[in-house]
Structure formats: C-alpha cells, structure tokens
Design a protein around this motif. Sequence first.
Motif, PDB file in Angstrom:
ATOM      1  N   UNK A   1      42.401  27.776  17.386  1.00 31.97           N
ATOM      2  CA  UNK A   1      40.962  27.485  17.363  1.00 31.97           C
ATOM      3  C   UNK A   1      40.462  27.411  18.801  1.00 31.97           C
ATOM      4  N   UNK A   2      39.289  28.012  19.042  1.00 24.75           N
ATOM      5  CA  UNK A   2      38.697  28.039  20.377  1.00 24.75           C
ATOM      6  C   UNK A   2      37.292  27.451  20.281  1.00 24.75           C
ATOM      7  N   UNK A   3      37.021  26.452  21.118  1.00 26.37           N
ATOM      8  CA  UNK A   3      35.737  25.750  21.085  1.00 26.37           C
ATOM      9  C   UNK A   3      35.055  25.902  22.440  1.00 26.37           C
ATOM     10  N   UNK A   4      33.803  26.322  22.388  1.00 25.09           N
ATOM     11  CA  UNK A   4      33.014  26.569  23.602  1.00 25.09           C
ATOM     12  C   UNK A   4      31.954  25.490  23.773  1.00 25.09           C
TER      13      UNK A   4
ATOM     14  N   UNK B   1      28.225  25.138  33.531  1.00 25.15           N
ATOM     15  CA  UNK B   1      29.178  24.070  33.243  1.00 25.15           C
ATOM     16  C   UNK B   1      29.987  24.338  31.987  1.00 25.15           C
ATOM     17  N   UNK B   2      30.114  25.610  31.608  1.00 29.78           N
ATOM     18  CA  UNK B   2      30.804  25.949  30.360  1.00 29.78           C
ATOM     19  C   UNK B   2      32.284  25.588  30.416  1.00 29.78           C
ATOM     20  N   UNK B   3      32.802  25.176  29.277  1.00 31.41           N
ATOM     21  CA  UNK B   3      34.215  24.883  29.103  1.00 31.41           C
ATOM     22  C   UNK B   3      34.690  25.559  27.820  1.00 31.41           C
ATOM     23  N   UNK B   4      35.934  25.993  27.830  1.00 31.82           N
ATOM     24  CA  UNK B   4      36.558  26.561  26.632  1.00 31.82           C
ATOM     25  C   UNK B   4      37.831  25.768  26.354  1.00 31.82           C
ATOM     26  N   UNK B   5      37.973  25.323  25.112  1.00 36.37           N
ATOM     27  CA  UNK B   5      39.118  24.508  24.696  1.00 36.37           C
ATOM     28  C   UNK B   5      39.898  25.273  23.635  1.00 36.37           C
ATOM     29  N   UNK B   6      41.199  25.363  23.817  1.00 38.20           N
ATOM     30  CA  UNK B   6      42.062  26.119  22.903  1.00 38.20           C
ATOM     31  C   UNK B   6      42.982  25.140  22.186  1.00 38.20           C
ATOM     32  N   UNK B   7      42.991  25.219  20.856  1.00 36.45           N
ATOM     33  CA  UNK B   7      43.804  24.335  20.033  1.00 36.45           C
ATOM     34  C   UNK B   7      44.854  25.119  19.261  1.00 36.45           C
ATOM     35  N   UNK B   8      46.035  24.540  19.176  1.00 33.88           N
ATOM     36  CA  UNK B   8      47.116  25.061  18.346  1.00 33.88           C
ATOM     37  C   UNK B   8      47.672  23.874  17.562  1.00 33.88           C
ATOM     38  N   UNK B   9      47.875  24.049  16.253  1.00 29.26           N
ATOM     39  CA  UNK B   9      48.421  22.955  15.453  1.00 29.26           C
ATOM     40  C   UNK B   9      47.554  21.719  15.537  1.00 29.26           C
TER      41      UNK B   9
END
Length: 381
Positions: free
Chosen positions: A107-110, A188-196
């Motif tokens: 999952x990727x959250x911007x 100020x953008x951030x990208x968060x990557x989730x696994x499990x």
Amino acid sequence: MGSNGVGSHPTGSDRALPDNAIGVLDATRADRRIEAANVELRRDGQPTLAAASDAQGRAALDPAALRDPAARLSIRKPGYAELLAQCPCDGRRYALSPALASLDGLRVVLGWDAPGVDLDAHLSFPGNHVYFQRPRGLEARLDLDAADRRRPETVTIARRRPGETYTYAVHDFGHRQRPEADALARSGARVYVYVGQSLVRTYAVPAQPGNVWTVFRIDGEGRFEEIDRIAASRASADALGAELARAPGQAAVAAAVEGEDAVAANQRGEAAYRGGDLAAAIAAYQQAIELDPGYALAFSNLGLAYVRKGRAAEAIWTSRRAIALAKGPGAATIRAGAYYNIGKLYELDGQYERAMSNYLAAKREKPDKSYDEALQRVSGY
C-alpha cells in the motif's frame, strides 16, 4: 480533473486542528476518523508523551513536544500498521493503513502540506495504469482520491504479479501545462509504503523543479529500485502511464555514507533486540533506514527482527532490500541467505512455486545442501 490528493500521512496543518493536537484517519476509507489509537511521542527511542485519539480522531499532546524536530511520532491501533513519522507534527492529520494479509501486497499513501496544490498518485504496470480516471487495475486499486488535503491519496496492490514491473509516481496535475514549475518540490509531499503490518519506507519530495516525481519501481522479482527523481512532462494524466513505463531507472548509486544518527539508531535497535524488545528494535531499525536508505546492516537487522516477530511479508521485503544492497566479497552469501529465507516464508504460506523460484535463486548464488533439500521438499507439491 485531477484529485487534490490529500496527504496520506501528514496531510498538513489544518485549521480544524489546534496546534496541540493531531488527527488520525483511515488511509482506505473516506472521512473515517480512528478512535482509540495509541499516539506516542519518542525521543532517542524512549517514549516521552502518550495520548489516545477521541471519537473525532484527535489526540491532544503538549504543543512544544509536537513541534520538537528531534521527536518521533508513533500511532498504533490493532488491525492497522504502525505509523512512524518525524516531527514537527503539530496540527497535522495522519492516515493509518489497515494491515495487509497477502505476502505480496503493498500500500502506498501520498500526502502533502501546501494548500492549493493538486497532486495525483499514478501506478503503472503492464497493461494497467491506476490513477483517478482508472481507479482499478489487475489486483490493484486507487482506494482514495480525495478532493482536499485533509484526506489521503492511497493506492493498494492486493497481490504483486511475479515477473511484472510496477512504477509509482506523483503528478502535479495543476501544473501539467507548466512542467518547469517547482510547486511539487515546495508541496512538502511525502510517500509512505506499507507491507504487511508495517511502514517500510518513507520518501520526501526532492527539491527539484518539474511536475512528475517518479518515486520507485518494483522489478519482476519484487525488489525496489529507488528512483526518487522529479522530471518535467507535458503528458496528459492518461498518457503518463505509458511514459512512466518507459522512464529510465536510477543509475547505480554510490555506497551510502552511514550518518552518525543512522548508526546510533541502528545501535539502539541492536540493544533492544538483544534485550528481547522487538517493537523497540523494529522502530529503531526503521529510523536508521529512514535516515540512510542505503544502510544495508539496518535492513539485515530489521529482517531478523521481523522474522522473530512473525511478520512474514515485512521479512520478505527487507530480504529483497538486502539482496539489492549486497556488495563486496560476501555479497553472494548474503543474497543466497536472503533468497533462501524468502523461499522458506513462501513455502510456509503454501506458495510452492514462488518458494521454488527463490530456492533456485539461492542455489545459483551459492550452492548449499540445505537449498537442495528445500528444492526437493517443494518439488512434491
């Protein structure tokens, strides 16, 4: 029209939130506020303040502590991945990602801070382009495409398809006809990557002019390629998918210089691991990696902690990073061991074909009796 994609993680300061509070939202469901999340501030790995979010998803903490750039925010709730973010974090909203069950889910959250900026998430892979006009692809979807920065812009890969390459990018839709603009860099953008159940990678937008930020690529074996580069493009939102598929990757990166802070965080993780505090060890290793994304030892340590914690998807991800970062005379041994660990996790999950491909890769790197035994074991299925 492009979404105003909201900040998935910190969605920026908001007038509805006072400086002594943060907001907690669900990253996959519009306007769902999360109650009873455990919000904690840490300094040097140690908790300093804690609060629980209320029915409106708000948690109140000392505003000076929230503004402290040396503080680190942790937000936890059963059923969600833990969110970790560096402060200042006063008056911001954060979105929690529901835990992913698949070993190959992602999952990727911007999110971003600047008002009036219109950013959109794009995921390109063979035969598919997931974005606001095409929210569904093959085992991938745009969960949220919000119209203001108080909500997340979230893309989920339910199950990565072996052999296929995925590219994730952020498009400054508002400046699609002015590709030389620097609004994206200043957002100020951030990208968060989730696994499990875990946040495994955080990206901050580079300080470069342009309107397309190509963040990362996942190759056919599931390994991340850190592109993290802004370029100028006049492509329409629809045409951007094909452009991303053709976009060059990042050239070979020089060996990372392990900053003093990253080393200190890794050492805190090792001490916590030896003491049996896996949660603290994982948090410290994640901080070390955030400070130095090329810190191979921290990835290796994090993988061991995930295995002990029973987090198979996360252990697979960190093993793949170890494979990509392995260098020097011991690289073959590191890669072989990582492939073997991945194969074993797939075997335990009943995915025997994927287990076999990783066992074969381990054997190619460095023959070993245990790899032969593993291949014989899964060949019967």
